[in-house]
Design a protein around this motif. Structure first.
Motif, PDB file in Angstrom:
ATOM      1  N   LYS A  23      10.089 -11.969  45.039  1.00 45.05           N
ATOM      2  CA  LYS A  23       9.352 -10.717  45.251  1.00 45.05           C
ATOM      3  C   LYS A  23       8.233 -10.877  46.280  1.00 45.05           C
ATOM      4  O   LYS A  23       7.269 -10.115  46.280  1.00 45.05           O
ATOM      5  N   LEU A  24       8.392 -11.844  47.167  1.00 48.26           N
ATOM      6  CA  LEU A  24       7.316 -12.173  48.102  1.00 48.26           C
ATOM      7  C   LEU A  24       7.034 -11.079  49.127  1.00 48.26           C
ATOM      8  O   LEU A  24       5.949 -11.044  49.706  1.00 48.26           O
ATOM      9  N   PHE A  25       8.009 -10.208  49.373  1.00 43.58           N
ATOM     10  CA  PHE A  25       7.823  -9.172  50.387  1.00 43.58           C
ATOM     11  C   PHE A  25       7.750  -7.765  49.793  1.00 43.58           C
ATOM     12  O   PHE A  25       7.918  -6.791  50.514  1.00 43.58           O
ATOM     13  N   GLU A  26       7.473  -7.653  48.515  1.00 41.85           N
ATOM     14  CA  GLU A  26       7.360  -6.325  47.927  1.00 41.85           C
ATOM     15  C   GLU A  26       6.053  -5.659  48.362  1.00 41.85           C
ATOM     16  O   GLU A  26       5.113  -6.317  48.819  1.00 41.85           O
ATOM     17  N   ASN A  27       6.008  -4.339  48.228  1.00 43.65           N
ATOM     18  CA  ASN A  27       4.815  -3.589  48.626  1.00 43.65           C
ATOM     19  C   ASN A  27       3.594  -4.060  47.831  1.00 43.65           C
ATOM     20  O   ASN A  27       3.698  -4.395  46.650  1.00 43.65           O
TER      21      ASN A  27
END
Length: 425
Positions: A329-333
């Motif tokens: 989930k490193l690039f979630e908002n």
């Protein structure tokens, strides 16, 4: 001819009189402020409102100044690429003697143009990041009362192109700057104000102005397409995602696991519905629309779902799924990524600004030579964690092809099992 000179003389006299009237009507004396701990505390509140920590970690800033000077600032490397007219300068801010000048694309030698580029940068970067520099060497901070509210007066005793200048920052109720007043050597009128209200939230987490409007004849300064981001941190995060086969994770429909053998989960990731069970309770949880959730006691459906039980299931899922899929989930908002050194190696600092149960938490990831996460340190203010370590180990490749961890260990020797982990379609 005499009449013409007389007319010009009268016109000049009128301009001088008008200028004098404008000066005396608008000129303000530099206010006296109170230095000390209270002023520093107010400065820290302004920095926190703007996320000064994110500014320290920001790698690259891009902007322009009145569509005339164009900048790419590699802040961590202290290098600025400046272009205007037919000139381009690679400015080494800490070692100006290493700077390079290009005229029409050809390398040239002209120290005066390099000095001009340095002056451009000192001025134009001030209009972009001044509030983040209030604790720089050569600055003094004072509190001044402005319209019965505390304002922050910053005086530059050294550094930059015009030491001796002062700026009074006007803050809103959340300590964000909205405008400032200037007492500078360049502007003869004291107290000229400029807005600092057209702020843009950037990818690196800092807030930067896109334009300013001055009280002096309504002049406007356009900062162009303002951007700030962390390129190397994003590249590192990408390597982690490839190592754990994030592409397969995105296509995985069902994930099953347990949390310390006390709570059990079956997550329909495609529909984002999850069965959460503990003791004699099972909740068919709809995280996005909790009102659609259902509650079972001893597998008997309750006519009306207990909202307290549903909220508990939601909190449990947020916490326990984090221990399974956080690296995916490193690039979630709402997530900020930056690089921090751990034992002289790059580690990935991830800060959650929104979402979940406790926004504001940070995690510092370390990984093995293949970029598979092996541990992190937790910075969770609500739980008084300030660098608490935990391992991420015993990764398995699931049926769907993605990688998930099955075990964690803590510094006190405690073990946290994720049970029988499954990922399938």
């Amino acid at each position: 001819m005499k009449k013409l000179f007389k007319f010009i003389g009268i016109l000049l006299l009128l301009l001088i009189v008008a200028g004098g009237i404008y000066y005396f009507a608008n000129n303000e004396s530099l206010p006296e402020g109170k230095k000390g701990k209270e002023a520093d505390a107010l400065a820290i509140k302004m920095l926190n409102a703007l996320d000064g920590d994110a500014f320290d970690k920001t790698e690259i800033l891009k902007w322009s100044f009145r569509n005339e000077h164009f900048y790419t600032w590699n802040k961590q490397e202290n290098i600025v690429h400046i272009s205007w007219a037919q000139y381009k300068v690679t400015l080494y801010t800490k070692q100006p003697e290493k700077s390079e000048l290009y005229i029409d694309g050809k390398i040239s030698n002209n120290p005066e143009l390099i000095k001009q580029a340095q002056n451009f940068f000192n001025n134009d970067s001030f209009w972009l990041v001044a509030p983040y520099k209030i604790f720089d060497s050569g600055t003094e901070r004072s509190i001044v009362k402005h319209k019965n509210k505390d304002a922050l007066l910053i005086t530059y005793t050294s550094g930059g192109s015009t030491p001796g200048d002062s700026y009074l920052w006007i803050l809103d109720d959340n300590y964000l700057p909205t405008s400032f007043k200037m007492w500078t050597s360049i502007i003869p009128i004291g107290g000229v104000s400029a807005t600092w209200s057209d702020l843009k939230s950037t990818k690196s987490g800092i807030k930067l102005p896109t334009k300013h409007t001055l009280s002096l004849f309504g002049l406007e300064i356009d900062m162009g397409d303002v951007r700030a981001y962390n390129e190397k941190a994003d590249e590192l995060a990408d390597k982690i995602l490839k190592a754990i086969n994030h592409k397969a994770y995105k296509n995985t429909r069902f994930i099953e696991w347990s949390f310390g053998e006390k709570r059990h989960f079956k997550w329909d990731k495609e529909k984002h519905i999850v069965d959460v069970s503990w003791d004699t309770i099972r909740v068919n949880l709809h995280p996005r629309n909790k009102e659609y959730s259902t509650v079972f006691f001893n597998e008997k459906l309750q006519e009306k779902a207990d909202s307290i039980i549903v909220k508990k299931a939601w909190n449990i899922f947020n916490n326990d799924s984090f221990w399974l899929v956080a690296p995916h989930k490193l690039f979630e908002n709402g997530i900020l990524r930056s690089i921090q050194k751990v034992d002289d190696k790059d580690a990935l600092l991830v800060k959650y600004t929104t979402g979940g149960s406790t926004p504001g938490d940070s995690y510092l990831w370390t990984f093995d030579s293949n970029y598979i996460p092996k541990s992190y340190k937790m910075f969770v203010p609500s739980m008084k964690m300030n660098g608490t370590p935990a391992t991420w180990e015993n990764w398995i490749t699931t049926e769907s092809g993605t990688l998930l961890p099955t075990n964690h260990k803590f510094s006190n020797g405690r073990n946290l099992s994720m049970g029988t982990v499954k990922g399938y379609n």
